[in-house]
Design an enzyme around this catalytic site. Sequence first.
Site, PDB file in Angstrom:
ATOM      1  N   CYS A  27      -1.186  -9.129  -8.361  1.00 58.11           N
ATOM      2  CA  CYS A  27      -1.950  -7.879  -8.349  1.00 58.11           C
ATOM      3  C   CYS A  27      -3.404  -8.096  -8.743  1.00 58.11           C
ATOM      4  O   CYS A  27      -4.247  -7.270  -8.453  1.00 58.11           O
ATOM      5  CB  CYS A  27      -1.292  -6.839  -9.249  1.00 58.11           C
ATOM      6  SG  CYS A  27      -1.502  -7.122 -11.027  1.00 58.11           S
ATOM      7  N   CYS A  43      -5.197  -8.908 -14.249  1.00 62.21           N
ATOM      8  CA  CYS A  43      -5.643  -9.708 -15.397  1.00 62.21           C
ATOM      9  C   CYS A  43      -7.011 -10.314 -15.150  1.00 62.21           C
ATOM     10  O   CYS A  43      -7.832 -10.450 -16.074  1.00 62.21           O
ATOM     11  CB  CYS A  43      -4.618 -10.796 -15.716  1.00 62.21           C
ATOM     12  SG  CYS A  43      -4.221 -11.875 -14.322  1.00 62.21           S
ATOM     13  N   CYS A 102      -0.526  -5.825 -17.481  1.00 62.63           N
ATOM     14  CA  CYS A 102       0.195  -6.584 -16.460  1.00 62.63           C
ATOM     15  C   CYS A 102       1.484  -5.852 -16.099  1.00 62.63           C
ATOM     16  O   CYS A 102       2.300  -5.569 -16.974  1.00 62.63           O
ATOM     17  CB  CYS A 102       0.515  -7.988 -16.948  1.00 62.63           C
ATOM     18  SG  CYS A 102       1.569  -8.917 -15.794  1.00 62.63           S
ATOM     19  N   SER A 136       0.858  -1.174   0.000  1.00 62.81           N
ATOM     20  CA  SER A 136       0.000   0.000   0.000  1.00 62.81           C
ATOM     21  C   SER A 136       0.894   1.223   0.000  1.00 62.81           C
ATOM     22  O   SER A 136       2.113   1.104   0.151  1.00 62.81           O
ATOM     23  CB  SER A 136      -0.911   0.017   1.230  1.00 62.81           C
ATOM     24  OG  SER A 136      -1.789   1.131   1.199  1.00 62.81           O
ATOM     25  N   ARG A 144      -0.453  -3.823  -7.038  1.00 62.79           N
ATOM     26  CA  ARG A 144      -1.655  -4.520  -6.601  1.00 62.79           C
ATOM     27  C   ARG A 144      -2.883  -3.732  -7.047  1.00 62.79           C
ATOM     28  O   ARG A 144      -2.820  -2.528  -7.305  1.00 62.79           O
ATOM     29  CB  ARG A 144      -1.689  -4.707  -5.089  1.00 62.79           C
ATOM     30  CG  ARG A 144      -1.723  -3.425  -4.292  1.00 62.79           C
ATOM     31  CD  ARG A 144      -2.312  -3.628  -2.902  1.00 62.79           C
ATOM     32  NE  ARG A 144      -3.735  -3.922  -2.963  1.00 62.79           N
ATOM     33  CZ  ARG A 144      -4.502  -4.004  -1.883  1.00 62.79           C
ATOM     34  NH1 ARG A 144      -3.995  -3.855  -0.680  1.00 62.79           N
ATOM     35  NH2 ARG A 144      -5.802  -4.247  -1.999  1.00 62.79           N
ATOM     36  N   THR A 177      -7.020   1.290   4.887  1.00 59.11           N
ATOM     37  CA  THR A 177      -6.544   0.478   6.002  1.00 59.11           C
ATOM     38  C   THR A 177      -7.419   0.665   7.230  1.00 59.11           C
ATOM     39  O   THR A 177      -7.770  -0.309   7.917  1.00 59.11           O
ATOM     40  CB  THR A 177      -5.081   0.841   6.341  1.00 59.11           C
ATOM     41  OG1 THR A 177      -4.266   0.622   5.190  1.00 59.11           O
ATOM     42  CG2 THR A 177      -4.563  -0.014   7.485  1.00 59.11           C
TER      43      THR A 177
END
Length: 535
Positions: free
Chosen positions: A506, A509, A479, A45, A289, A325
């Site tokens: 991540c 896709c 990607c 993050s 991610r 978070t």
Amino acid sequence: MEFDVLVVGAGPAGLAAAIRLKQLSPEAAVCIVEKGSEVGAHILSGAVLEPRALDELLPDWRDDPPALATPAGEDSFMFLTATKAYKLPTPPQMNNHGNYVVSLGNVCRWLAAKAEALGVEIYPGFAASEAIIEDGVVKGVVAGVMGITREGEEGPNYQPGMELRARYTLFGEGCRGSLAKTLQEQFNLREGVQPQTYALGVKELWEIPKERHTPGKVWHSVGWPLSTDTYGGSWLYMLGENLVSVGFVVGLDYPNTWLSPFDEMQRFKTHPEVRRILEGGKRIAYGARALSEGGLQSVPKLVFPGGVLMGDSAGFLNVPKIKGTHTAMKSGMLAAEAAAAALADEAAGPVLESYPERLRGSWVWEELSGVRNIRPGFAKWGFWGGMLNAALDTYVFRGKAPWTLPNHADHTATRPADQSPRIEYPKPDGKLTFDRLSSVFLSNTNHEEDQPAHLKLKDPSRWRPVNWETYRAPEARYCPAAVYEAVGADEGEPRLVINAQNCVHCKTCDIKDPTQNIDWCTPEGGGGPNYIGGM
């Protein structure tokens, strides 16, 4: 193995849930399974932490804070052109006074130590590959299956895994979790809610000269290098003594099939304002991610017999704040409170009905309700219309507009290649800008080679007429880890090569494929990135 409560995923939601449960029910048997090789290995993050939930969970946490936690200082919100940077008024949601610049991986490692001190059992390297469902009730998961060969047979080191059973299972796998995705289909949890919409965040960690480092500095930008039909922006967060978290986010509803979020990130670093900070520094880590950005209208039904969804598996990110978070942790705490109440009631059934009620009565629901129209405004009206809508929603309606804007599925937004302008990205210089493979190397990604591919085409025959002929292999561009390659085009026989060993998990896709033909499933436990402390 049997427990009272099983938690899937040692992220902020899962760890907060386990700690809260042991605070309320010290005798309860609580277990966490985590697919990363260690707690924090798969955590990525920005991050600026709003400590609201942490203050509720561990009020004295500042006496023993996580490593590198740095009080947030000066806020800057910039609009970039190709050569200039203009400071904009900082929106109230982006005021970071009282927050902390952190490594979220370090926060999770720190929370794991707190959980274990309370008696929580944590098993890293155990990928939950299957939910146990009996008579329509989730009874736990199968985790730790190892030694299956590439051909799907039992190899010499085969281990069948374990059935981890529990009265209640709390799923906190993060964005687009593989089991959460399956459970939403099996229990029809998305009925009556908007499609989830996502973004891809690409991050690098840099060491820079101390004279250019301002601990706690928080810098965000919008504008260049993205066009006005694409949602996204950047961050620079300064933590520790000389570390800078550098990130770039692109909404996955972008229309241009030629766009590459990874290359946009590299191009962003060449801006004079950013180059001035990073030049002479050293890149030491890399990761990527996906983020769940749909907001309140895209949150699925949260409970099903035997379990719940929490954290980013449910989609509690506050997009205007660029923070999730604190909301993830609070959702985990509320799930734990519901589970503790059910464990104390021998007559309680398999459904934690009080969990969504507790969420709707919490500050999480109020916070997300107040910003629910900001992200879809950019999808509907583009950058300038979205900025105007955000200003009206924030300053005039104050989050209480009498309407809720809809979301759309990201994969439906991609235009065919012949309707999208080509984008030519400059070659990396190896000092400020880099290629994918050298970046993946810095993520410490590793997968056992002789295991079934965790990235599969549901229908391989669909790739050439759709992905290649219509969109010119967008997976090779979206990607961020060089997993997908289109080869053989020069010979007139294009085909797709999947380098699954490069995958940094991540999930882009699984989200952006034009016909949802790519399926991401859990690889063998411990596989994937191993992000260092500081990421």
